[in-house]
Design a protein around this motif. Structure first.
Motif, PDB file in Angstrom:
ATOM      1  N   CYS A   1       0.696  -1.105   0.682  1.00 63.86           N
ATOM      2  CA  CYS A   1       0.007  -0.230   0.032  1.00 63.86           C
ATOM      3  C   CYS A   1       0.649   1.174   0.090  1.00 63.86           C
ATOM      4  O   CYS A   1       0.940   2.305  -0.878  1.00 63.86           O
ATOM      5  CB  CYS A   1      -1.036  -0.236   1.365  1.00 63.86           C
ATOM      6  N   ARG A   2       1.862   1.195   0.716  1.00 61.23           N
ATOM      7  CA  ARG A   2       3.427   2.085   0.836  1.00 61.23           C
ATOM      8  C   ARG A   2       3.134   2.437  -0.783  1.00 61.23           C
ATOM      9  O   ARG A   2       3.248   3.711  -0.830  1.00 61.23           O
ATOM     10  CB  ARG A   2       4.082   2.048   2.156  1.00 61.23           C
ATOM     11  N   GLU A   3       3.955   1.037  -1.432  1.00 65.49           N
ATOM     12  CA  GLU A   3       3.843   1.641  -2.747  1.00 65.49           C
ATOM     13  C   GLU A   3       3.300   2.350  -3.582  1.00 65.49           C
ATOM     14  O   GLU A   3       3.589   3.053  -4.480  1.00 65.49           O
ATOM     15  CB  GLU A   3       4.935  -0.049  -3.241  1.00 65.49           C
ATOM     16  N   LEU A   4       1.679   2.163  -3.385  1.00 58.94           N
ATOM     17  CA  LEU A   4       0.653   1.940  -4.235  1.00 58.94           C
ATOM     18  C   LEU A   4       0.292   3.680  -3.711  1.00 58.94           C
ATOM     19  O   LEU A   4       0.301   4.328  -5.201  1.00 58.94           O
ATOM     20  CB  LEU A   4      -0.314   1.617  -3.926  1.00 58.94           C
ATOM     21  N   SER A   5       0.842   4.066  -2.479  1.00 55.16           N
ATOM     22  CA  SER A   5       0.559   5.737  -2.763  1.00 55.16           C
ATOM     23  C   SER A   5       1.784   6.407  -3.227  1.00 55.16           C
ATOM     24  O   SER A   5       0.957   7.692  -3.653  1.00 55.16           O
ATOM     25  CB  SER A   5       0.151   5.793  -0.992  1.00 55.16           C
ATOM     26  N   ALA A   6       2.488   6.034  -3.122  1.00 56.48           N
ATOM     27  CA  ALA A   6       4.194   6.724  -3.553  1.00 56.48           C
ATOM     28  C   ALA A   6       3.653   6.991  -4.952  1.00 56.48           C
ATOM     29  O   ALA A   6       4.572   7.875  -5.779  1.00 56.48           O
ATOM     30  CB  ALA A   6       5.036   5.904  -3.232  1.00 56.48           C
ATOM     31  N   SER A   7       2.858   5.849  -5.747  1.00 60.39           N
ATOM     32  CA  SER A   7       2.774   6.379  -6.897  1.00 60.39           C
ATOM     33  C   SER A   7       2.237   7.016  -7.926  1.00 60.39           C
ATOM     34  O   SER A   7       1.905   7.926  -8.411  1.00 60.39           O
ATOM     35  CB  SER A   7       2.636   4.785  -7.651  1.00 60.39           C
ATOM     36  N   GLY A   8       0.970   7.838  -6.787  1.00 65.29           N
ATOM     37  CA  GLY A   8       0.285   9.306  -6.832  1.00 65.29           C
ATOM     38  C   GLY A   8      -1.135   8.535  -7.851  1.00 65.29           C
ATOM     39  O   GLY A   8      -0.969   7.671  -7.987  1.00 65.29           O
ATOM     40  N   PRO A   9      -1.692   9.830  -7.332  1.00 69.65           N
ATOM     41  CA  PRO A   9      -3.397   9.640  -7.654  1.00 69.65           C
ATOM     42  C   PRO A   9      -3.421   9.509 -10.132  1.00 69.65           C
ATOM     43  O   PRO A   9      -2.128  10.338 -10.438  1.00 69.65           O
ATOM     44  CB  PRO A   9      -4.233  10.949  -7.981  1.00 69.65           C
ATOM     45  N   GLY A  10      -4.392   8.554 -10.390  1.00 71.43           N
ATOM     46  CA  GLY A  10      -4.567   8.793 -11.705  1.00 71.43           C
ATOM     47  C   GLY A  10      -3.368   7.330 -12.392  1.00 71.43           C
ATOM     48  O   GLY A  10      -3.397   7.216 -13.961  1.00 71.43           O
ATOM     49  N   THR A  11      -2.435   6.737 -11.467  1.00 74.21           N
ATOM     50  CA  THR A  11      -1.311   5.771 -12.180  1.00 74.21           C
ATOM     51  C   THR A  11      -2.145   4.991 -13.469  1.00 74.21           C
ATOM     52  O   THR A  11      -1.371   4.523 -13.797  1.00 74.21           O
ATOM     53  CB  THR A  11      -0.755   5.536 -11.323  1.00 74.21           C
ATOM     54  N   PHE A  12      -3.673   4.434 -12.202  1.00 68.79           N
ATOM     55  CA  PHE A  12      -3.957   3.927 -13.179  1.00 68.79           C
ATOM     56  C   PHE A  12      -5.541   3.916 -14.056  1.00 68.79           C
ATOM     57  O   PHE A  12      -6.674   2.782 -13.013  1.00 68.79           O
ATOM     58  CB  PHE A  12      -4.253   2.445 -12.951  1.00 68.79           C
ATOM     59  N   ALA A  13      -5.537   4.496 -14.342  1.00 68.50           N
ATOM     60  CA  ALA A  13      -6.995   4.622 -15.417  1.00 68.50           C
ATOM     61  C   ALA A  13      -8.104   5.517 -13.944  1.00 68.50           C
ATOM     62  O   ALA A  13      -7.486   5.985 -12.644  1.00 68.50           O
ATOM     63  CB  ALA A  13      -6.835   3.968 -16.302  1.00 68.50           C
ATOM     64  N   GLU A  14      -9.391   4.417 -14.938  1.00 65.82           N
ATOM     65  CA  GLU A  14     -10.041   4.966 -13.381  1.00 65.82           C
ATOM     66  C   GLU A  14     -10.302   3.690 -12.134  1.00 65.82           C
ATOM     67  O   GLU A  14     -10.795   4.006 -11.530  1.00 65.82           O
ATOM     68  CB  GLU A  14     -11.659   4.439 -14.222  1.00 65.82           C
ATOM     69  N   LEU A  15      -9.612   3.206 -11.557  1.00 63.50           N
ATOM     70  CA  LEU A  15      -9.030   2.688 -10.602  1.00 63.50           C
ATOM     71  C   LEU A  15      -8.773   2.645  -9.688  1.00 63.50           C
ATOM     72  O   LEU A  15      -8.503   3.951  -9.449  1.00 63.50           O
ATOM     73  CB  LEU A  15      -7.839   1.052 -10.933  1.00 63.50           C
ATOM     74  N   ASP A  16     -10.230   3.414  -9.155  1.00 60.85           N
ATOM     75  CA  ASP A  16      -9.778   4.278  -7.475  1.00 60.85           C
ATOM     76  C   ASP A  16      -8.252   4.079  -6.536  1.00 60.85           C
ATOM     77  O   ASP A  16      -8.401   2.035  -7.002  1.00 60.85           O
ATOM     78  CB  ASP A  16     -11.029   4.330  -6.834  1.00 60.85           C
ATOM     79  N   SER A  17      -8.135   3.833  -5.194  1.00 61.78           N
ATOM     80  CA  SER A  17      -7.651   3.215  -4.447  1.00 61.78           C
ATOM     81  C   SER A  17      -7.861   2.411  -3.787  1.00 61.78           C
ATOM     82  O   SER A  17      -7.025   1.081  -3.222  1.00 61.78           O
ATOM     83  CB  SER A  17      -6.896   4.193  -3.645  1.00 61.78           C
ATOM     84  N   THR A  18      -9.614   1.752  -3.788  1.00 61.57           N
ATOM     85  CA  THR A  18      -9.444   0.899  -2.973  1.00 61.57           C
ATOM     86  C   THR A  18      -9.393  -0.549  -3.736  1.00 61.57           C
ATOM     87  O   THR A  18      -9.013  -1.696  -2.959  1.00 61.57           O
ATOM     88  CB  THR A  18     -11.683   1.188  -2.834  1.00 61.57           C
ATOM     89  N   GLY A  19     -10.334  -0.033  -5.210  1.00 62.22           N
ATOM     90  CA  GLY A  19     -10.377  -1.347  -6.397  1.00 62.22           C
ATOM     91  C   GLY A  19      -8.640  -1.727  -5.949  1.00 62.22           C
ATOM     92  O   GLY A  19      -8.450  -2.691  -6.118  1.00 62.22           O
ATOM     93  N   ALA A  20      -7.528  -0.940  -6.216  1.00 68.15           N
ATOM     94  CA  ALA A  20      -6.149  -1.355  -6.340  1.00 68.15           C
ATOM     95  C   ALA A  20      -5.776  -2.018  -5.261  1.00 68.15           C
ATOM     96  O   ALA A  20      -4.953  -2.981  -5.356  1.00 68.15           O
ATOM     97  CB  ALA A  20      -5.108   0.461  -6.598  1.00 68.15           C
ATOM     98  N   ARG A  21      -6.227  -1.769  -4.102  1.00 67.19           N
ATOM     99  CA  ARG A  21      -5.641  -1.959  -2.673  1.00 67.19           C
ATOM    100  C   ARG A  21      -6.430  -3.824  -2.409  1.00 67.19           C
ATOM    101  O   ARG A  21      -5.225  -4.049  -1.849  1.00 67.19           O
ATOM    102  CB  ARG A  21      -6.018  -1.366  -1.552  1.00 67.19           C
TER     103      ARG A  21
END
Length: 484
Positions: free
Chosen positions: A77-97
């Protein structure tokens, strides 16, 4: 007819000593979408696949540098937050987690298996094109047949329509999972369901136990107290496997001449064939899954009627490691032992019945009266040559399983099973093709040609000694070589 039931996970738990026990139950519901909604849904699944591929690639880099892998959920999750918003198109943070949670669980499950001695278990290293995405309570909206799927910040919300009503109250729904199966989009709706509560004196009695023998022809054979028994026939499931395999081989033979070369881009006709194959495969899996749930529901309903509180289920998974030839290994693969055990355990837990897995070795080849070894019978009837006992071998095995305890043999050295006197027969899979009274595959017209398949080769000619399809009562063939 709906084939959408899918119980994925049951977790009995208690919030406090006074609260009733609950389990998590999941129903699979098809999604009706427009072309634009379908494109956005598959975009979410592809973005989830990108998240999975990024984690696999990062761990590959760290492995080459001999660094510790990133496997913990918090680290990912820390690596995901470091990537920044909008990195994975329409996928939100909850779905990525949720994807990170799936990766972490798979990694630690493989590590646990390797620690137990299974050297074939490996951490996830393969990329996936489409990965299921899960959203939890409070992040989505369920309004009748419509569901709002969360998207990234600043993007228009995605509303989709369900093919049927969710079978759970809205206040009990805890999560939804978007996934693709056979080229179709589905939503797995998970709800928190309380365990069944019965009036005083009518619920399952822990002192009443029954044995369950798991098989191929009969998915479940149950022997209960008082000489009552239940036989669930699964011949329709076996016929569905055979017909699906025959159809698959016929399609492959038909398109073999038109198949593109390795590395060559497929034509429109080839893409249509692959899409058709995925749809047929998904429909086959849903049909078999529905029949398996019907079989388990039949067993649990019978057990509740008999007030059985404990089910001793024979665990035959040890036979999977024994090589038995190409044909029998295919039967074992289609048997799906783990799924049958899991479905029965889930439904029994929801009904308040305890399930114990016991060793079933020798139960189908031991006489229940004289306790001596019996040769394997050719049919379904076990006959002891020593004491002349005779009975259905699956029911006899279930009666012997009922006397065993988890982690050991019989409860006492002189334990004798209660031999069944009244056997109830049930058949499942009536929704499957060819499961009606005529037992004829509707995919085969009376002439013998298949529907929906390209004609390839000459018409089928019965071999010597085979039964003619026009004379079902005869065992000899009237066809002679050279006749058309």
């Amino acid at each position: 007819m709906s084939y959408g039931w899918c119980w994925l996970r049951f977790v009995p738990r208690r919030r406090d000593p006074a609260a009733p026990a609950v389990v998590y139950r999941t129903a699979r519901v098809a999604v009706r979408v427009t072309a634009g909604q379908r494109r956005r849904c598959f975009g979410l699944l592809r973005s989830a696949g990108d998240v999975w591929a990024c984690v696999v690639e990062v761990n590959a880099w760290r492995r080459r540098r001999r660094d510790a892998p990133l496997a913990g959920y918090q680290e990912l999750c820390r690596e995901l937050s470091a990537s920044g918003p909008g990195t994975f198109a329409e996928l939100d943070s909850t779905g990525a987690r949720s994807v990170l949670r799936r990766f972490s669980d798979a990694w630690f499950a493989a590590a646990k298996r390797r620690k137990a001695g299974d050297l074939s278990a490996r951490s996830p290293r393969r990329r996936r094109g489409l990965v299921p995405v899960r959203w939890y309570h409070g992040t989505f909206t369920l309004d009748g047949h419509r569901v709002r799927i969360p998207t990234a910040r600043g993007i228009e919300p995605l509303w989709v329509r369900l093919a049927r009503q969710v079978p759970y109250p809205v206040e009990q729904v805890r999560s939804i999972t978007l996934l693709c199966e056979g080229g179709r989009l589905f939503l797995d709706v998970t709800a928190e369901i309380p365990v069944a509560v019965y009036p005083a004196g009518e619920g399952p009695d822990p002192a009443r136990a029954a044995g369950v023998d798991v098989g191929i022809i009969h998915p479940y054979a149950v022997a209960g107290p008082g000489g009552e028994a239940l036989l669930v026939s699964g011949r329709a499931i076996r016929a569905e496997h055979r017909m699906h395999l025959a159809d698959t081989k016929a399609r492959q033979r038909t398109v073999a001449r038109r198949a593109p070369k390795p590395g060559q881009r497929g034509s429109r006709r080839w893409r249509q064939y692959r899409a058709r194959a995925r749809r047929v495969e998904g429909r086959h899996r849903r049909r078999v899954r529905q029949a398996q749930h019907e079989a388990a529901r039949t067993v649990v309903t019978w057990a509740v009627g008999q007030r059985v509180g404990v089910l001793h289920v024979g665990d035959p998974r040890g036979v999977l490691d024994l090589p038995a030839g190409r044909r029998h290994n295919l039967r074992l693969r289609q048997w799906q032992i783990g799924r049958l055990l899991q479905i029965l355990t889930d439904k029994a837990t929801l009904a308040g019945i305890t399930v114990h897995l016991v060793d079933e070795r020798g139960t189908s080849s031991t006489c229940p009266t004289c306790r001596r070894r019996v040769p394997k019978p050719r049919g379904r009837t076990l006959t002891c040559p020593h004491c002349r006992f005779s009975g259905h071998r699956d029911v006899v095995a279930a009666a012997s399983i009922a006397t065993r305890t988890p982690g050991g043999g019989p409860t006492t050295p002189t334990a004798v099973p209660v031999l069944p006197g009244v056997v109830t027969h049930r058949r499942v899979g009536r929704h499957l093709p060819g499961a009606g009274r005529s037992r004829r595959d509707p995919r085969r017209p009376p002439g013998g040609a298949r529907v929906g398949l390209a004609r390839c080769g000459p018409p089928h000619q019965p071999s010597m000694g085979s039964r003619s399809p026009l004379q079902r009562g005869s065992t000899t063939s009237h066809w002679k070589p050279g006749e058309r």
